[in-house]
Design a protein around this motif. Structure first.
Motif, PDB file in Angstrom:
ATOM      1  N   GLY A 145       0.384  -1.188  -0.247  1.00 10.71           N
ATOM      2  CA  GLY A 145       0.436  -0.039   0.811  1.00 10.71           C
ATOM      3  C   GLY A 145       0.800   1.829  -0.465  1.00 10.71           C
ATOM      4  O   GLY A 145       0.186   2.043   0.986  1.00 10.71           O
ATOM      5  N   ILE A 146       2.483   1.137  -0.554  1.00  6.58           N
ATOM      6  CA  ILE A 146       2.841   2.159  -0.622  1.00  6.58           C
ATOM      7  C   ILE A 146       1.986   2.984  -1.507  1.00  6.58           C
ATOM      8  O   ILE A 146       1.417   2.938  -2.563  1.00  6.58           O
ATOM      9  N   SER A 147       1.952   4.964  -1.250  1.00  6.69           N
ATOM     10  CA  SER A 147       1.114   5.810  -1.854  1.00  6.69           C
ATOM     11  C   SER A 147       1.830   7.567  -1.595  1.00  6.69           C
ATOM     12  O   SER A 147       3.009   6.900  -0.796  1.00  6.69           O
ATOM     13  N   PHE A 148       1.618   7.435  -2.741  1.00  5.57           N
ATOM     14  CA  PHE A 148       1.923   9.307  -2.283  1.00  5.57           C
ATOM     15  C   PHE A 148       0.633   9.802  -2.801  1.00  5.57           C
ATOM     16  O   PHE A 148      -0.262   9.987  -3.005  1.00  5.57           O
ATOM     17  N   GLY A 149       0.922  11.267  -1.502  1.00  2.95           N
ATOM     18  CA  GLY A 149      -0.181  12.313  -1.992  1.00  2.95           C
ATOM     19  C   GLY A 149      -0.275  13.823  -1.677  1.00  2.95           C
ATOM     20  O   GLY A 149       1.184  13.733  -1.151  1.00  2.95           O
ATOM     21  N   LEU A 150      -1.063  14.313  -1.088  1.00  8.37           N
ATOM     22  CA  LEU A 150      -1.202  16.109  -1.401  1.00  8.37           C
ATOM     23  C   LEU A 150      -1.657  16.210  -0.047  1.00  8.37           C
ATOM     24  O   LEU A 150      -3.025  15.567   0.973  1.00  8.37           O
ATOM     25  N   ARG A 151      -1.234  16.435   1.023  1.00  8.51           N
ATOM     26  CA  ARG A 151      -2.196  17.567   2.498  1.00  8.51           C
ATOM     27  C   ARG A 151      -3.293  18.056   2.677  1.00  8.51           C
ATOM     28  O   ARG A 151      -3.802  18.027   3.757  1.00  8.51           O
ATOM     29  N   ASP A 152      -2.707  18.604   1.041  1.00  8.73           N
ATOM     30  CA  ASP A 152      -4.140  19.689   1.217  1.00  8.73           C
ATOM     31  C   ASP A 152      -4.183  19.622  -0.194  1.00  8.73           C
ATOM     32  O   ASP A 152      -4.370  20.578  -1.332  1.00  8.73           O
ATOM     33  N   PRO A 153      -4.902  18.462  -0.346  1.00  6.19           N
ATOM     34  CA  PRO A 153      -5.103  18.352  -2.120  1.00  6.19           C
ATOM     35  C   PRO A 153      -6.542  19.670  -3.060  1.00  6.19           C
ATOM     36  O   PRO A 153      -6.699  19.867  -3.972  1.00  6.19           O
ATOM     37  N   ALA A 154      -7.696  20.088  -1.491  1.00  5.57           N
ATOM     38  CA  ALA A 154      -8.662  21.111  -2.107  1.00  5.57           C
ATOM     39  C   ALA A 154      -7.218  22.329  -2.531  1.00  5.57           C
ATOM     40  O   ALA A 154      -7.996  22.804  -3.386  1.00  5.57           O
ATOM     41  N   ALA A 155      -6.248  22.962  -2.253  1.00  2.00           N
ATOM     42  CA  ALA A 155      -5.698  23.660  -2.581  1.00  2.00           C
ATOM     43  C   ALA A 155      -5.228  23.887  -4.226  1.00  2.00           C
ATOM     44  O   ALA A 155      -5.033  24.843  -5.159  1.00  2.00           O
ATOM     45  N   ALA A 156      -4.793  22.350  -4.216  1.00  2.20           N
ATOM     46  CA  ALA A 156      -4.357  22.279  -6.011  1.00  2.20           C
ATOM     47  C   ALA A 156      -5.786  22.299  -6.828  1.00  2.20           C
ATOM     48  O   ALA A 156      -5.642  22.435  -7.987  1.00  2.20           O
ATOM     49  N   ASP A 157      -6.825  21.784  -6.464  1.00  2.00           N
ATOM     50  CA  ASP A 157      -7.901  21.285  -7.050  1.00  2.00           C
ATOM     51  C   ASP A 157      -8.934  23.050  -7.437  1.00  2.00           C
ATOM     52  O   ASP A 157      -9.046  23.269  -8.665  1.00  2.00           O
TER      53      ASP A 157
END
Length: 239
Positions: A145-157
């Motif tokens: 289950g290795i994954s990468f993400g954004l702590r604030d995805p709403a800002a990118a959206d």
């Protein structure tokens, strides 16, 4: 580093006339689109252990002890408690096939298997390989289950949505100029819900036993996260 890509398409251009009664007359309608690639700011990995024992307690105790080692290793590397959490604990009997006295095959319990999995979120993504190797040394034998993400995805959206609106306006301005009319005010902008492609980039690694110390950290590349937006914009044709 953020990189925007814009693409749009014209849906409707209708110039008003005295005889026109259609609600769509005198409007320019376009689809504005934008996309961007953003570098992830955290990595997440599920690390666990599977242990066997003659009794339920023996199997569970062995798994629990190894799980404590996983948590301790993560904390030693500076991971906050809020970024460490148990994701699953299981316990089940082991079954093996045996030949019965009458010559037929049957099943018999053969001890127990217990597992304990810990989810770790790591801000220093460059140390993900080191974390995995060190937890194997502390007793882990499952990595998945290795994954990468954004702590604030709403800002990118939000950023890509603004870019899509700008793309729609730019299209409308070009169409108005090409047809010799003036672009009026916005009548409506609709941003339909979009279906995102899964952000995580998972893979699994399972080992029967902990690797010896002194081995090279596991190489892991974070890549980038793609996000996109689309708006349906309608502009009036100015007088």
């Amino acid at each position: 580093m953020k990189c925007f890509a814009l693409a749009g398409s014209l849906l409707l251009l209708a110039v008003a006339s005295p005889a026109a009664a259609d609600d769509e007359s005198g409007r320019i309608r376009v689809i504005g689109r934008a996309s961007q690639e953003v570098a992830p700011d955290f990595a997440s990995v599920e690390i666990g252990v599977e242990s066997r024992g003659a009794t339920p307690a023996a199997a569970l105790d062995a798994a629990s002890q190894a799980a404590k080692g996983i948590v301790a290793t993560a904390k030693e590397m500076g991971v906050a408690e809020a970024d460490i959490g148990t994701s699953a604990v299981t316990l089940q009997p082991r079954i093996k096939n045996v030949r019965l006295p009458d010559g037929t095959m049957g099943e018999r319990e053969d001890g127990y298997t217990a597992s304990n999995r810990v989810r770790v979120r790591l801000a220093e993504m460059g140390r993900l390989g080191e974390l995995m190797r060190r937890t194997l040394d502390s007793g882990a034998n499952r990595i998945q289950g290795i994954s990468f993400g954004l702590r604030d995805p709403a800002a990118a959206d939000a950023a890509v949505q603004v870019a899509a609106v700008k793309d729609a306006k730019a299209q409308a301005e070009r169409i108005a100029e090409a047809t010799g009319v003036k672009l009026g005010s916005v009548i409506s902008i609709d941003s339909p819900p979009r279906t995102e492609s899964p952000r995580p980039m998972p893979y699994a690694l399972a080992m029967k036993a902990a690797a010896p110390r002194g081995r090279t950290a596991v190489p892991v590349e974070a890549g980038s996260i793609d996000t996109s937006a689309e708006v349906d914009a309608v502009f009036a044709i100015g007088r």
